[in-house]
Design an enzyme around this catalytic site. Structure first.
Site, PDB file in Angstrom:
ATOM      1  N   ALA A   1      20.878  19.347 -10.690  1.00  0.00           N
ATOM      2  CA  ALA A   1      20.059  18.132 -10.547  1.00  0.00           C
ATOM      3  C   ALA A   1      19.829  17.898  -9.055  1.00  0.00           C
ATOM      4  O   ALA A   1      20.159  16.857  -8.488  1.00  0.00           O
ATOM      5  CB  ALA A   1      20.711  16.924 -11.222  1.00  0.00           C
ATOM      6  N   LEU A   2      19.260  18.910  -8.427  1.00  0.00           N
ATOM      7  CA  LEU A   2      19.221  18.989  -6.965  1.00  0.00           C
ATOM      8  C   LEU A   2      18.333  17.928  -6.336  1.00  0.00           C
ATOM      9  O   LEU A   2      17.320  17.521  -6.897  1.00  0.00           O
ATOM     10  CB  LEU A   2      18.738  20.378  -6.543  1.00  0.00           C
ATOM     11  CG  LEU A   2      19.599  21.540  -7.028  1.00  0.00           C
ATOM     12  CD1 LEU A   2      19.047  22.864  -6.495  1.00  0.00           C
ATOM     13  CD2 LEU A   2      21.067  21.369  -6.631  1.00  0.00           C
ATOM     14  N   HIS A   3      18.747  17.478  -5.152  1.00  0.00           N
ATOM     15  CA  HIS A   3      17.975  16.541  -4.350  1.00  0.00           C
ATOM     16  C   HIS A   3      18.000  17.032  -2.904  1.00  0.00           C
ATOM     17  O   HIS A   3      18.558  18.105  -2.609  1.00  0.00           O
ATOM     18  CB  HIS A   3      18.529  15.117  -4.498  1.00  0.00           C
ATOM     19  CG  HIS A   3      20.014  15.008  -4.267  1.00  0.00           C
ATOM     20  ND1 HIS A   3      20.603  15.290  -3.056  1.00  0.00           N
ATOM     21  CD2 HIS A   3      21.032  14.663  -5.104  1.00  0.00           C
ATOM     22  CE1 HIS A   3      21.910  15.093  -3.149  1.00  0.00           C
ATOM     23  NE2 HIS A   3      22.209  14.733  -4.389  1.00  0.00           N
TER      24      HIS A   3
ATOM     25  N   HIS B   1      21.308  18.336  -1.307  1.00  0.00           N
ATOM     26  CA  HIS B   1      21.668  19.722  -1.616  1.00  0.00           C
ATOM     27  C   HIS B   1      20.824  20.700  -0.800  1.00  0.00           C
ATOM     28  O   HIS B   1      21.334  21.694  -0.277  1.00  0.00           O
ATOM     29  CB  HIS B   1      21.421  20.017  -3.101  1.00  0.00           C
ATOM     30  CG  HIS B   1      22.208  19.185  -4.058  1.00  0.00           C
ATOM     31  ND1 HIS B   1      21.625  18.278  -4.908  1.00  0.00           N
ATOM     32  CD2 HIS B   1      23.542  19.133  -4.319  1.00  0.00           C
ATOM     33  CE1 HIS B   1      22.556  17.708  -5.653  1.00  0.00           C
ATOM     34  NE2 HIS B   1      23.730  18.204  -5.315  1.00  0.00           N
TER      35      HIS B   1
ATOM     36  N   GLN C   1      36.512  18.456 -13.766  1.00  0.00           N
ATOM     37  CA  GLN C   1      36.573  17.357 -12.795  1.00  0.00           C
ATOM     38  C   GLN C   1      36.058  16.040 -13.360  1.00  0.00           C
ATOM     39  O   GLN C   1      35.989  15.051 -12.641  1.00  0.00           O
ATOM     40  CB  GLN C   1      35.846  17.739 -11.504  1.00  0.00           C
ATOM     41  CG  GLN C   1      34.338  17.773 -11.592  1.00  0.00           C
ATOM     42  CD  GLN C   1      33.718  18.333 -10.312  1.00  0.00           C
ATOM     43  OE1 GLN C   1      33.893  19.498  -9.965  1.00  0.00           O
ATOM     44  NE2 GLN C   1      33.002  17.494  -9.582  1.00  0.00           N
TER      45      GLN C   1
ATOM     46  N   GLY D   1      28.803  18.301   1.582  1.00  0.00           N
ATOM     47  CA  GLY D   1      28.205  17.120   2.174  1.00  0.00           C
ATOM     48  C   GLY D   1      29.245  16.066   2.538  1.00  0.00           C
ATOM     49  O   GLY D   1      30.218  15.865   1.820  1.00  0.00           O
TER      50      GLY D   1
ATOM     51  N   GLN E   1      36.561  14.561  -0.930  1.00  0.00           N
ATOM     52  CA  GLN E   1      36.480  15.927  -1.459  1.00  0.00           C
ATOM     53  C   GLN E   1      36.569  16.946  -0.323  1.00  0.00           C
ATOM     54  O   GLN E   1      37.252  17.971  -0.447  1.00  0.00           O
ATOM     55  CB  GLN E   1      35.163  16.077  -2.222  1.00  0.00           C
ATOM     56  CG  GLN E   1      34.767  17.484  -2.592  1.00  0.00           C
ATOM     57  CD  GLN E   1      33.549  17.497  -3.502  1.00  0.00           C
ATOM     58  OE1 GLN E   1      33.657  17.186  -4.682  1.00  0.00           O
ATOM     59  NE2 GLN E   1      32.393  17.842  -2.956  1.00  0.00           N
TER      60      GLN E   1
ATOM     61  N   SER F   1      22.098  10.898  -4.361  1.00  0.00           N
ATOM     62  CA  SER F   1      23.092  11.360  -5.332  1.00  0.00           C
ATOM     63  C   SER F   1      22.364  11.658  -6.629  1.00  0.00           C
ATOM     64  O   SER F   1      21.428  10.939  -7.003  1.00  0.00           O
ATOM     65  CB  SER F   1      24.141  10.260  -5.568  1.00  0.00           C
ATOM     66  OG  SER F   1      24.792  10.469  -6.806  1.00  0.00           O
TER      67      SER F   1
HETATM   68  N1  LIG Z   1      23.209  12.685   0.006  1.00  0.00           N
HETATM   69  C1  LIG Z   1      23.847  13.829   0.272  1.00  0.00           C
HETATM   70  N2  LIG Z   1      23.791  14.360   1.513  1.00  0.00           N
HETATM   71  C2  LIG Z   1      24.442  15.517   1.802  1.00  0.00           C
HETATM   72  N3  LIG Z   1      25.152  16.222   0.896  1.00  0.00           N
HETATM   73  C3  LIG Z   1      25.235  15.735  -0.339  1.00  0.00           C
HETATM   74  C4  LIG Z   1      24.592  14.518  -0.725  1.00  0.00           C
HETATM   75  N4  LIG Z   1      24.852  14.285  -2.046  1.00  0.00           N
HETATM   76  C5  LIG Z   1      25.624  15.311  -2.463  1.00  0.00           C
HETATM   77  N5  LIG Z   1      25.859  16.169  -1.448  1.00  0.00           N
HETATM   78  C6  LIG Z   1      26.690  17.366  -1.487  1.00  0.00           C
HETATM   79  O1  LIG Z   1      26.171  18.316  -2.394  1.00  0.00           O
HETATM   80  C7  LIG Z   1      27.243  19.069  -2.920  1.00  0.00           C
HETATM   81  C8  LIG Z   1      27.129  19.107  -4.415  1.00  0.00           C
HETATM   82  O2  LIG Z   1      27.299  17.783  -4.914  1.00  0.00           O
HETATM   83  P1  LIG Z   1      26.892  17.329  -6.357  1.00  0.00           P
HETATM   84  O3  LIG Z   1      26.164  18.427  -7.032  1.00  0.00           O
HETATM   85  O4  LIG Z   1      28.039  16.679  -6.985  1.00  0.00           O
HETATM   86  O5  LIG Z   1      25.736  16.249  -6.037  1.00  0.00           O
HETATM   87  P2  LIG Z   1      25.840  14.683  -6.028  1.00  0.00           P
HETATM   88  O6  LIG Z   1      24.539  14.132  -5.616  1.00  0.00           O
HETATM   89  O7  LIG Z   1      27.095  14.312  -5.304  1.00  0.00           O
HETATM   90  O8  LIG Z   1      25.993  14.338  -7.532  1.00  0.00           O
HETATM   91  P3  LIG Z   1      26.884  13.168  -8.109  1.00  0.00           P
HETATM   92  O9  LIG Z   1      26.700  11.987  -7.235  1.00  0.00           O
HETATM   93  O10 LIG Z   1      26.351  12.993  -9.444  1.00  0.00           O
HETATM   94  O11 LIG Z   1      28.269  13.721  -8.062  1.00  0.00           O
HETATM   95  C9  LIG Z   1      28.528  18.403  -2.437  1.00  0.00           C
HETATM   96  O12 LIG Z   1      29.023  19.107  -1.311  1.00  0.00           O
HETATM   97  C10 LIG Z   1      28.050  17.037  -2.047  1.00  0.00           C
HETATM   98  O13 LIG Z   1      28.865  16.426  -1.071  1.00  0.00           O
END
Ligand SMILES: Nc1ncnc2c1ncn2[C@@H]1O[C@H](COP(=O)(O)OP(=O)(O)OP(=O)(O)O)[C@@H](O)[C@H]1O
Ligand SMILES: [Mg+2]
Length: 300
Positions: free
Chosen positions: A29-31, A34, A58, A144, A150, A182
């Site tokens: 569910a990339l943004h 990521h 987790q 991130g 984490q 997120s």
């Molecule tokens: N806004 C952000 N900026 C930089 N890195 C991010 C951000 N959101 C997530 N990440 C990083 O992306 C990697 C994968 O995270 P993940 O796929 O859980 O996404 P997430 O947006 O944190 O999803 P969720 O909030 O549902 O857990 C992790 O290292 C996380 O810290």
């Protein structure tokens, strides 16, 4: 971009990739957060591997594992466009086959804050990250700052267990109004979304108060707590040591302001660093100078 689904095939193909190899672990569910990690990995490595795995280990029993946003096709397209060489998207049954009975448990740094509110969460994170590291054997792995506890847990087990992977932490990417991106932000109602940036304003205010000389963490945090808007409900707001996550008796950099606010059943997580002497950020890894690699350039 190749796509592999099992630990064995991931390792076999990862071993053929030109080194250095950068790994970006995700739950999909990339943004743009990521993709910033992918870009950073791309600029510092000859090869880039991304993983997509919604890791059941987790998630707590009452959490959102089943309804967690999944968008595999769109994710794969974005990763390919960003120049990822290999996408590792394992099936849960191959990661945790019948009889799976092991876990990595990290000590004190994993016990407070998120660890206290999500029992077993960091065991799940540390275990799956270790499995990803064994499958890909990355030179560096990219995480991130948004999930700052984490990063501290991962840095701790990587050091303690002699993993060879270099841990890189990149800055949090935010919406223009300050909300940290997120995958779970899609859960927010319009009313929750409107209040969400107040969490970032709160932690910034704490960091600014400390930078202006406030030494009492309780007073600094009270300034921030007053800024959190309904319907957000603050779960915690604290000034902690960046390595150990122990709450500080005296607020001073280097440190991190960590906070979680609940928006209904969605938990908004955020943090900002308080730099140490000389302005050094205690969390983010400084970017390495760009190196020229002869292979694996991003495909457009
Ligand atoms: N806004 C952000 N900026 C930089 N890195 C991010 C951000 N959101 C997530 N990440 C990083 O992306 C990697 C994968 O995270 P993940 O796929 O859980 O996404 P997430 O947006 O944190 O999803 P969720 O909030 O549902 O857990 C992790 O290292 C996380 O810290
Ligand atoms: Mg996450």
């Amino acid at each position: 971009m190749q796509i592999v689904r099992t630990p064995g095939s991931a390792r076999a193909i990862a071993r053929t990739l030109p080194r250095p190899v950068g790994l970006v672990p995700t739950m999909g569910a990339l943004h743009a957060g990521h993709l910033a990690l992918v870009r950073r990995a791309r600029s510092e490595n000859a090869s880039v591997v991304a993983s997509i795995f919604v890791n059941p280990m987790q998630f707590g029993p009452s959490e959102d594992f089943e309804k967690y946003p999944r968008a595999f096709e769109a994710d794969a397209e974005q990763l390919e466009a960003a120049g990822v060489d290999l996408l590792y998207a394992p099936e849960a049954a191959r990661m945790y086959p019948p009889g799976f009975a092991s876990a990595i448990t990290v000590g004190d740094v994993s016990r407070g804050f998120e660890g206290a509110r999500r029992p077993g969460h960091f065991d799940g994170v540390a275990t799956v990250v270790a499995k990803l590291f064994h499958a890909i054997e990355p030179t560096s792995a990219y995480f991130g700052q948004k999930d700052v506890q984490q990063t501290a847990v991962i840095r701790t087990f990587v050091r303690d267990l002699d993993f060879a992977t270099n841990i890189v932490v990149a800055p949090t990417i935010r919406e223009p109004d300050g909300l940290a991106l997120s995958s779970r932000n899609v859960y927010l109602t319009p009313e929750q979304r409107a209040a969400a940036p107040s969490l970032y304003r709160a932690i910034r205010a704490v960091a600014d108060a400390v930078a202006a000389g406030e030494r009492d963490p309780a007073r600094a945090c009270a300034i921030g707590a007053a800024l959190v808007e309904a319907p957000l409900a603050l779960e915690y707001l604290a000034v902690v040591d960046a390595q150990t996550f122990a709450p500080l008796g005296e607020a001073a950099g280097p440190a991190v302001v960590v906070a979680v606010a609940a928006a209904g059943t969605t938990r908004l997580l955020d943090n900002v660093s308080i730099p140490g002497p000389g302005g050094v950020d205690p969390i983010v890894t400084p970017a390495r100078p760009r190196r020229a690699f002869s292979v694996s350039r991003p495909k457009q």
